[in-house]
Design a protein around this motif. Structure first.
Motif, PDB file in Angstrom:
ATOM      1  N   VAL A 116       0.846  -1.196   0.000  1.00 12.65           N
ATOM      2  CA  VAL A 116       0.000   0.000   0.000  1.00 12.65           C
ATOM      3  C   VAL A 116       0.880   1.245   0.000  1.00 12.65           C
ATOM      4  O   VAL A 116       0.683   2.166  -0.793  1.00 12.65           O
ATOM      5  CB  VAL A 116      -0.964   0.017   1.212  1.00 12.65           C
ATOM      6  CG1 VAL A 116      -1.771   1.308   1.247  1.00 12.65           C
ATOM      7  CG2 VAL A 116      -1.893  -1.192   1.185  1.00 12.65           C
ATOM      8  N   ARG A 117       1.880   1.246   0.873  1.00 17.32           N
ATOM      9  CA  ARG A 117       2.756   2.411   1.021  1.00 17.32           C
ATOM     10  C   ARG A 117       3.457   2.765  -0.287  1.00 17.32           C
ATOM     11  O   ARG A 117       3.569   3.930  -0.656  1.00 17.32           O
ATOM     12  CB  ARG A 117       3.785   2.145   2.121  1.00 17.32           C
ATOM     13  CG  ARG A 117       4.589   3.361   2.520  1.00 17.32           C
ATOM     14  CD  ARG A 117       5.529   3.092   3.712  1.00 17.32           C
ATOM     15  NE  ARG A 117       4.820   2.512   4.839  1.00 17.32           N
ATOM     16  CZ  ARG A 117       5.016   1.249   5.298  1.00 17.32           C
ATOM     17  NH1 ARG A 117       5.896   0.471   4.741  1.00 17.32           N
ATOM     18  NH2 ARG A 117       4.333   0.812   6.327  1.00 17.32           N
ATOM     19  N   HIS A 118       3.920   1.745  -1.007  1.00 21.72           N
ATOM     20  CA  HIS A 118       4.709   1.991  -2.218  1.00 21.72           C
ATOM     21  C   HIS A 118       3.959   1.664  -3.510  1.00 21.72           C
ATOM     22  O   HIS A 118       4.557   1.711  -4.582  1.00 21.72           O
ATOM     23  CB  HIS A 118       6.001   1.170  -2.166  1.00 21.72           C
ATOM     24  CG  HIS A 118       6.838   1.482  -0.966  1.00 21.72           C
ATOM     25  ND1 HIS A 118       7.428   2.705  -0.754  1.00 21.72           N
ATOM     26  CD2 HIS A 118       7.141   0.727   0.120  1.00 21.72           C
ATOM     27  CE1 HIS A 118       8.085   2.694   0.400  1.00 21.72           C
ATOM     28  NE2 HIS A 118       7.922   1.506   0.949  1.00 21.72           N
ATOM     29  N   GLN A 119       2.670   1.331  -3.387  1.00 19.39           N
ATOM     30  CA  GLN A 119       1.863   0.933  -4.529  1.00 19.39           C
ATOM     31  C   GLN A 119       2.610  -0.104  -5.370  1.00 19.39           C
ATOM     32  O   GLN A 119       2.893   0.092  -6.547  1.00 19.39           O
ATOM     33  CB  GLN A 119       1.459   2.130  -5.396  1.00 19.39           C
ATOM     34  CG  GLN A 119       0.539   3.108  -4.705  1.00 19.39           C
ATOM     35  CD  GLN A 119       1.306   4.184  -3.977  1.00 19.39           C
ATOM     36  OE1 GLN A 119       2.028   4.953  -4.592  1.00 19.39           O
ATOM     37  NE2 GLN A 119       1.178   4.270  -2.673  1.00 19.39           N
ATOM     38  N   SER A 120       2.921  -1.212  -4.715  1.00 18.70           N
ATOM     39  CA  SER A 120       3.585  -2.326  -5.374  1.00 18.70           C
ATOM     40  C   SER A 120       2.712  -3.573  -5.220  1.00 18.70           C
ATOM     41  O   SER A 120       1.678  -3.534  -4.558  1.00 18.70           O
ATOM     42  CB  SER A 120       4.978  -2.549  -4.758  1.00 18.70           C
ATOM     43  OG  SER A 120       4.867  -2.850  -3.371  1.00 18.70           O
ATOM     44  N   GLY A 121       3.105  -4.657  -5.856  1.00 17.69           N
ATOM     45  CA  GLY A 121       2.346  -5.900  -5.752  1.00 17.69           C
ATOM     46  C   GLY A 121       0.920  -5.734  -6.254  1.00 17.69           C
ATOM     47  O   GLY A 121       0.663  -5.094  -7.273  1.00 17.69           O
ATOM     48  N   ALA A 122      -0.029  -6.306  -5.521  1.00 19.60           N
ATOM     49  CA  ALA A 122      -1.449  -6.247  -5.903  1.00 19.60           C
ATOM     50  C   ALA A 122      -1.965  -4.812  -5.933  1.00 19.60           C
ATOM     51  O   ALA A 122      -2.823  -4.476  -6.760  1.00 19.60           O
ATOM     52  CB  ALA A 122      -2.278  -7.086  -4.934  1.00 19.60           C
ATOM     53  N   VAL A 123      -1.455  -3.968  -5.070  1.00 23.91           N
ATOM     54  CA  VAL A 123      -1.902  -2.569  -5.032  1.00 23.91           C
ATOM     55  C   VAL A 123      -1.445  -1.834  -6.301  1.00 23.91           C
ATOM     56  O   VAL A 123      -2.193  -1.034  -6.865  1.00 23.91           O
ATOM     57  CB  VAL A 123      -1.407  -1.858  -3.753  1.00 23.91           C
ATOM     58  CG1 VAL A 123      -1.824  -0.406  -3.737  1.00 23.91           C
ATOM     59  CG2 VAL A 123      -1.919  -2.582  -2.511  1.00 23.91           C
ATOM     60  N   ARG A 140      -1.533   8.778  -4.559  1.00 25.23           N
ATOM     61  CA  ARG A 140      -0.315   8.058  -4.150  1.00 25.23           C
ATOM     62  C   ARG A 140       0.181   8.568  -2.797  1.00 25.23           C
ATOM     63  O   ARG A 140       0.571   7.796  -1.933  1.00 25.23           O
ATOM     64  CB  ARG A 140       0.785   8.219  -5.201  1.00 25.23           C
ATOM     65  CG  ARG A 140       0.591   7.368  -6.423  1.00 25.23           C
ATOM     66  CD  ARG A 140       1.821   7.463  -7.334  1.00 25.23           C
ATOM     67  NE  ARG A 140       1.615   6.817  -8.608  1.00 25.23           N
ATOM     68  CZ  ARG A 140       1.699   5.512  -8.819  1.00 25.23           C
ATOM     69  NH1 ARG A 140       1.976   4.711  -7.811  1.00 25.23           N
ATOM     70  NH2 ARG A 140       1.497   5.000 -10.013  1.00 25.23           N
ATOM     71  N   GLY A 141       0.154   9.882  -2.629  1.00 25.47           N
ATOM     72  CA  GLY A 141       0.585  10.472  -1.361  1.00 25.47           C
ATOM     73  C   GLY A 141      -0.310  10.036  -0.210  1.00 25.47           C
ATOM     74  O   GLY A 141       0.176   9.729   0.879  1.00 25.47           O
ATOM     75  N   ALA A 142      -1.615   9.992  -0.451  1.00 28.46           N
ATOM     76  CA  ALA A 142      -2.560   9.570   0.586  1.00 28.46           C
ATOM     77  C   ALA A 142      -2.349   8.099   0.945  1.00 28.46           C
ATOM     78  O   ALA A 142      -2.369   7.726   2.127  1.00 28.46           O
ATOM     79  CB  ALA A 142      -4.003   9.804   0.134  1.00 28.46           C
ATOM     80  N   LEU A 143      -2.142   7.243  -0.059  1.00 30.61           N
ATOM     81  CA  LEU A 143      -1.866   5.827   0.200  1.00 30.61           C
ATOM     82  C   LEU A 143      -0.602   5.670   1.030  1.00 30.61           C
ATOM     83  O   LEU A 143      -0.571   4.922   2.009  1.00 30.61           O
ATOM     84  CB  LEU A 143      -1.727   5.050  -1.119  1.00 30.61           C
ATOM     85  CG  LEU A 143      -3.021   4.751  -1.864  1.00 30.61           C
ATOM     86  CD1 LEU A 143      -2.721   4.362  -3.309  1.00 30.61           C
ATOM     87  CD2 LEU A 143      -3.811   3.659  -1.162  1.00 30.61           C
ATOM     88  N   ASN A 144       0.431   6.398   0.648  1.00 28.85           N
ATOM     89  CA  ASN A 144       1.696   6.328   1.370  1.00 28.85           C
ATOM     90  C   ASN A 144       1.541   6.784   2.817  1.00 28.85           C
ATOM     91  O   ASN A 144       2.008   6.112   3.742  1.00 28.85           O
ATOM     92  CB  ASN A 144       2.754   7.172   0.644  1.00 28.85           C
ATOM     93  CG  ASN A 144       4.093   7.119   1.338  1.00 28.85           C
ATOM     94  OD1 ASN A 144       4.276   7.726   2.385  1.00 28.85           O
ATOM     95  ND2 ASN A 144       5.016   6.400   0.746  1.00 28.85           N
ATOM     96  N   GLU A 145       0.889   7.911   3.013  1.00 29.88           N
ATOM     97  CA  GLU A 145       0.726   8.464   4.362  1.00 29.88           C
ATOM     98  C   GLU A 145      -0.133   7.559   5.241  1.00 29.88           C
ATOM     99  O   GLU A 145       0.204   7.301   6.400  1.00 29.88           O
ATOM    100  CB  GLU A 145       0.115   9.867   4.286  1.00 29.88           C
ATOM    101  CG  GLU A 145       0.189  10.622   5.592  1.00 29.88           C
ATOM    102  CD  GLU A 145      -0.150  12.093   5.452  1.00 29.88           C
ATOM    103  OE1 GLU A 145      -0.572  12.690   6.472  1.00 29.88           O
ATOM    104  OE2 GLU A 145       0.002  12.662   4.348  1.00 29.88           O
ATOM    105  N   ALA A 146      -1.228   7.051   4.701  1.00 30.49           N
ATOM    106  CA  ALA A 146      -2.115   6.183   5.479  1.00 30.49           C
ATOM    107  C   ALA A 146      -1.426   4.870   5.841  1.00 30.49           C
ATOM    108  O   ALA A 146      -1.569   4.368   6.960  1.00 30.49           O
ATOM    109  CB  ALA A 146      -3.405   5.902   4.704  1.00 30.49           C
ATOM    110  N   ALA A 147      -0.669   4.321   4.901  1.00 32.82           N
ATOM    111  CA  ALA A 147       0.013   3.047   5.158  1.00 32.82           C
ATOM    112  C   ALA A 147       1.191   3.202   6.105  1.00 32.82           C
ATOM    113  O   ALA A 147       1.706   2.210   6.620  1.00 32.82           O
ATOM    114  CB  ALA A 147       0.469   2.425   3.845  1.00 32.82           C
ATOM    115  N   SER A 148       1.594   4.427   6.354  1.00 26.29           N
ATOM    116  CA  SER A 148       2.681   4.686   7.307  1.00 26.29           C
ATOM    117  C   SER A 148       2.171   4.787   8.747  1.00 26.29           C
ATOM    118  O   SER A 148       2.958   4.834   9.682  1.00 26.29           O
ATOM    119  CB  SER A 148       3.420   5.971   6.924  1.00 26.29           C
ATOM    120  OG  SER A 148       4.033   5.803   5.656  1.00 26.29           O
ATOM    121  N   LEU A 149       0.844   4.835   8.923  1.00 25.22           N
ATOM    122  CA  LEU A 149       0.253   4.881  10.260  1.00 25.22           C
ATOM    123  C   LEU A 149       0.283   3.482  10.874  1.00 25.22           C
ATOM    124  O   LEU A 149       0.213   2.477  10.165  1.00 25.22           O
ATOM    125  CB  LEU A 149      -1.198   5.371  10.188  1.00 25.22           C
ATOM    126  CG  LEU A 149      -1.421   6.773   9.634  1.00 25.22           C
ATOM    127  CD1 LEU A 149      -2.911   7.015   9.393  1.00 25.22           C
ATOM    128  CD2 LEU A 149      -0.850   7.815  10.583  1.00 25.22           C
TER     129      LEU A 149
END
Length: 160
Positions: A116-123, A140-149
């Motif tokens: 999720v953080r890096h939008q890799s794999g299935a994401v 992308r920024g929102a995915l990265n920030e949310a996955a860092s929580l």
């Protein structure tokens, strides 16, 4: 005359929790059970049960529901990033999360937080249809920030 600071004034919220999820992936499984558990404990939870048309702009009502929620539970699944609705929701949640009155909690449902953080794999696969869209950088920024929580990882397993 008593003085009150801005930090001592608390906002009143319409909802305790806003659930963000990809309906096709989790509505009738994990999210359905989570919503039921929260509801049984008297936690006022917003769960969107209206069919959302793909490609439509996020509704003003949904944005208001996000703003009027104290907590957010973001249920990331393998296809979460395929939905522009989910990504618009997430971007608004992250915007509100930055305010002191709101708190977001990610749940990684059968998907790795790093994906999720890096939008890799299935994401990455799910996100491909958004490449080149104007909102893609924000998403992308929102995915990265949310996955860092700090959040929870749940794996789909037999009887699990």
């Amino acid at each position: 005359m008593a003085s009150t600071s801005a930090s001592s004034v608390q906002k009143s919220f319409k909802y305790d929790v806003f659930l963000s999820f990809r309906g096709e992936d989790t509505r009738k499984t994990f999210v359905g059970h989570l919503y039921h558990a929260l509801h049984c404990r008297g936690i006022n939870t917003y769960k969107d049960d209206v069919k959302i048309k793909k490609g439509e702009v996020i509704s003003k009502e949904l944005i208001a529901s996000i703003q009027d929620s104290r907590f957010y539970i973001i249920v990331f699944s393998k296809d979460y990033a395929s939905s522009s609705w989910c990504l618009d929701e997430l971007a608004k949640i992250i915007e509100c999360q930055r305010l002191t009155e709101h708190t977001a909690y990610p749940v990684f449902y059968d998907v790795e937080p790093t994906h999720v953080r890096h939008q890799s794999g299935a994401v990455e696969e799910a996100f491909k249809k958004h490449v080149g869209k104007e909102a893609a950088v924000r998403w992308r920024g929102a995915l990265n920030e949310a996955a860092s929580l700090a959040g929870w990882e749940l794996k789909k397993t037999l009887n699990g």
